[in-house]
Structure formats: structure tokens, C-alpha cells
Write an enzyme that holds these catalytic residues in place. Structure first.
Site, short mmCIF file in Angstrom:
data_model
loop_
_atom_site.label_atom_id
_atom_site.label_comp_id
_atom_site.label_asym_id
_atom_site.label_seq_id
_atom_site.Cartn_x
_atom_site.Cartn_y
_atom_site.Cartn_z
N CYS A 81 59.84 79.80 28.11
CA CYS A 81 61.47 79.18 27.10
C CYS A 81 62.56 80.29 27.68
O CYS A 81 62.59 81.05 28.27
CB CYS A 81 60.74 80.19 26.05
SG CYS A 81 61.29 81.24 24.79
N CYS A 84 63.88 83.37 26.23
CA CYS A 84 63.13 84.49 26.82
C CYS A 84 63.42 84.87 28.04
O CYS A 84 64.37 85.96 28.05
CB CYS A 84 62.06 83.88 26.46
SG CYS A 84 60.56 83.53 25.48
#
Length: 160
Positions: A81, A84
Site C-alpha cells: 500500500c 500506508c
């Protein structure tokens, strides 16, 4: 026959100031956009992933946080991600600021052992942050990229 020519600013064969300015702007932009970048900013995806992995290794285990009466911030994340990864330095900074009053937990959604928690907290995307009160009831949740100022303010309000 002699032709007498005087300078005429509307003569299409003579470059005007506007033409020269446009060419200069494009030249400067080309130089700026093609120059090598040597700052750490160019390494941000790699450093973000490294920060994310380091934070996950040092995060409090879920079982310890749930047994602890202190409020808890759970981050559901994935290594792949990019959001993230981009948020990793922000969360690390928030952890440093509030770590003495809050449990910080990181759960990788790709790890099958966290499926019950993913279902319990309704995780449908990452990053997904869940704030739990001291009694481990859900107080708030954030999905996606959260600016540090918003997260820090929410934690300040939440912790009192």
C-alpha cells in the site's frame, strides 16, 4: 526602385517579446524538469516502506494492547500500500508524540491471523486507523491518508 522598409512590430518575420519569453520559459522548465534529483525525496517510496516495516516490528502486539487499559490506535496496513508507506513517517511521529499515553498496534491485512479483527472493525481499505477507548470499544476510525495535524488534534482531543 528603392524600397524603404521601416521596422514594424507586427512583421511576422521578426520575433516578438512574447515569443522570446515563451521559448525562455519552456527552456527553463525543461532544465528544471530534467535535472537529476539527489534529495531523499526521490527515495520516499523505499524509505516509506522501510519506515512502515520498522514501525510494524516495534509496534505493540495486539494481544498486549487489548489486555492493557490504555487507549489503543490500531493501524490496518499492507506492505504494498503506497498510501500506508507515505503515512508511515507521519504515524511514527504521532507515535513518538503520544506513545506514552496510547498503545500503537499495526496489523497487516495480508496476514490471515488478523481476519477476525478485519471483520470486527469493518476494514475495507488501507490504511484504516481505529481508535479504541481504554475499555477497548471503538471511539473513531479513519480510512485513507490522514494529515498529521488532523490525527494529532484528534488524539489530543481523545486523550484529554
Amino acid at each position: 526602385m528603392t524600397v524603404n522598409r521601416t521596422f514594424n512590430s507586427s512583421d511576422p518575420r521578426k520575433p516578438g517579446f512574447l515569443t522570446i519569453a515563451v521559448v525562455a520559459i519552456f527552456a527553463i522548465a525543461a532544465i528544471f524538469l530534467t535535472r537529476p534529483v539527489t534529495s531523499l525525496q526521490s527515495l520516499s517510496p523505499v524509505s516509506g516502506l522501510m519506515t512502515l516495516k520498522a514501525a510494524a516490528q516495534t509496534a505493540m502486539p495486539y494481544e498486549v494492547a487489548i489486555a492493557n487499559p490504555q487507549p489503543t490506535l490500531i493501524e490496518f496496513y499492507a506492505d504494498w500500500c503506497t498510501t500506508c508507506q507515505a503515512m508511515a513517517p507521519t504515524l511514527q511521529s504521532v507515535h513518538e508524540q503520544f506513545g506514552d499515553r496510547t498503545n500503537f498496534v499495526m496489523l497487516n491485512i495480508d496476514d490471515p491471523q488478523w481476519q477476525p479483527q478485519i471483520k470486527q472493525f469493518g476494514v475495507s481499505g488501507v490504511p484504516h486507523l481505529v481508535l479504541l477507548n481504554g475499555d477497548q470499544t471503538s471511539a473513531d476510525a479513519f480510512i485513507g491518508k490522514v494529515p498529521k495535524s488532523v490525527l494529532a488534534q484528534r488524539l489530543t482531543d481523545w486523550l484529554g
